[in-house]
Design a protein around this motif. Structure first.
Motif, mmCIF file in Angstrom:
data_model
loop_
_atom_site.group_PDB
_atom_site.id
_atom_site.type_symbol
_atom_site.label_atom_id
_atom_site.label_comp_id
_atom_site.label_asym_id
_atom_site.label_seq_id
_atom_site.Cartn_x
_atom_site.Cartn_y
_atom_site.Cartn_z
ATOM 1 N N LYS A 1 0.834 -1.206 0.000
ATOM 2 C CA LYS A 1 0.000 0.000 0.000
ATOM 3 C C LYS A 1 0.865 1.251 0.000
ATOM 4 N N LEU A 2 0.407 2.234 -0.730
ATOM 5 C CA LEU A 2 1.016 3.557 -0.710
ATOM 6 C C LEU A 2 0.429 4.306 0.481
ATOM 7 N N ILE A 3 1.285 4.721 1.393
ATOM 8 C CA ILE A 3 0.869 5.429 2.600
ATOM 9 C C ILE A 3 1.217 6.904 2.433
ATOM 10 N N THR A 4 0.279 7.776 2.772
ATOM 11 C CA THR A 4 0.498 9.222 2.737
ATOM 12 C C THR A 4 0.330 9.752 4.156
ATOM 13 N N LEU A 5 1.403 10.347 4.694
ATOM 14 C CA LEU A 5 1.384 10.836 6.074
ATOM 15 C C LEU A 5 1.899 12.265 6.165
ATOM 16 N N LEU B 1 7.098 11.399 11.146
ATOM 17 C CA LEU B 1 8.439 10.964 10.759
ATOM 18 C C LEU B 1 9.165 10.262 11.907
ATOM 19 N N GLY B 2 8.965 10.669 13.123
ATOM 20 C CA GLY B 2 9.594 10.018 14.267
ATOM 21 C C GLY B 2 8.869 8.777 14.740
ATOM 22 N N ASN B 3 7.643 8.573 14.270
ATOM 23 C CA ASN B 3 6.836 7.432 14.711
ATOM 24 C C ASN B 3 6.014 6.896 13.539
ATOM 25 N N LEU B 4 6.703 6.272 12.587
ATOM 26 C CA LEU B 4 6.023 5.760 11.391
ATOM 27 C C LEU B 4 5.018 4.668 11.720
ATOM 28 N N ASP B 5 5.306 3.832 12.726
ATOM 29 C CA ASP B 5 4.366 2.760 13.088
ATOM 30 C C ASP B 5 2.987 3.325 13.419
ATOM 31 N N LYS B 6 2.950 4.355 14.242
ATOM 32 C CA LYS B 6 1.675 4.973 14.622
ATOM 33 C C LYS B 6 0.979 5.581 13.398
ATOM 34 N N GLY B 7 1.738 6.257 12.562
ATOM 35 C CA GLY B 7 1.165 6.856 11.361
ATOM 36 C C GLY B 7 0.600 5.822 10.406
ATOM 37 N N ILE B 8 1.316 4.717 10.219
ATOM 38 C CA ILE B 8 0.836 3.646 9.333
ATOM 39 C C ILE B 8 -0.441 3.046 9.896
ATOM 40 N N GLU B 9 -0.474 2.791 11.212
ATOM 41 C CA GLU B 9 -1.678 2.223 11.828
ATOM 42 C C GLU B 9 -2.867 3.157 11.695
ATOM 43 N N LEU B 10 -2.669 4.448 11.906
ATOM 44 C CA LEU B 10 -3.771 5.403 11.740
ATOM 45 C C LEU B 10 -4.273 5.421 10.302
ATOM 46 N N ALA B 11 -3.359 5.333 9.339
ATOM 47 C CA ALA B 11 -3.759 5.336 7.928
ATOM 48 C C ALA B 11 -4.537 4.067 7.567
ATOM 49 N N ILE B 12 -4.171 2.942 8.130
ATOM 50 C CA ILE B 12 -4.827 1.672 7.813
ATOM 51 C C ILE B 12 -6.128 1.505 8.586
ATOM 52 N N PHE B 13 -6.121 1.856 9.867
ATOM 53 C CA PHE B 13 -7.303 1.629 10.696
ATOM 54 C C PHE B 13 -8.360 2.719 10.586
#
Length: 195
Positions: A38-42, A47-59
């Motif tokens: 998946k292409l993620i746009t954040l 930038l310091g917490n990509l895991d949280k950003g990816i989870e917010l984008a997916i969930f």
């Protein structure tokens, strides 16, 4: 019984569960393990917490995520960044990058039964949760609209079984219609039985 389910991740109190916490073999949970690129746009704040950003984008509850995954992601496993550098578009404050994801996805289908847990009982409705994340509401007055002629003879016992439900009870519902409107998943279903 009519049921509408609204999927939302705004509630941060939902317990975080791993892929291994879910029983993928239970046919009444309607869960599948999926891998997707998946292409993620954040925004840059992640930038310091990509895991949280990816989870917010997916969930987040969006039709794009629902269509891409074929359902609602409820747990995330391995995340693999496919590039060391993200890209940004001129005059946009967002960073884009590709990631490979492993997720457990709730895949609702019409005429399939799903497990739910009762979490609130009102005079005209029953609220329940599916997979700890998806809110379901059963409206008591709408039962006649979806009842078959063979079921109308059983209305008394059906109403008694609804009235005997209490918070924490596991129930089985049957999905009748799936709609997606304005970042919310709505599922109309019928109450099947207490399990």
């Amino acid at each position: 019984m009519t049921m509408q389910m609204e999927y939302s991740v705004e509630n941060e109190s939902v317990p975080k569960r791993n892929l291994s916490d879910w029983d993928l073999s239970d046919k009444h949970l309607r869960l599948k393990k999926k891998s997707i690129r998946k292409l993620i746009t954040l925004p840059p704040k992640y930038l310091g917490n990509l895991d949280k950003g990816i989870e917010l984008a997916i969930f987040k509850a969006s039709q794009e995520v629902f269509n891409e995954f074929g359902g609602v992601p409820i747990a995330m496993g391995k995340k693999t960044l496919l590039q060391n550098v993200g890209t940004s578009i001129d005059d946009h404050a967002f960073i884009q990058f590709y990631v490979d994801l492993e997720c457990v996805v709730f895949c609702p289908k019409v005429d399939k039964k799903v497990k739910a847990v009762v979490n609130k009982i009102g005079e005209t409705y029953i609220n329940c949760l599916i997979c700890d994340r998806i809110n379901a509401t059963i409206f008591k007055r709408s039962a006649a609209k979806y009842a078959k002629k063979s079921e109308t003879d059983q209305d008394t016992s059906f109403d008694e079984s609804l009235n005997s439900l209490s918070i924490g009870d596991n129930i089985l519902i049957k999905i009748k219609n799936i709609q997606y409107e304005t970042d919310n998943l709505f599922i109309i279903a019928t109450f099947h039985k207490k399990i």
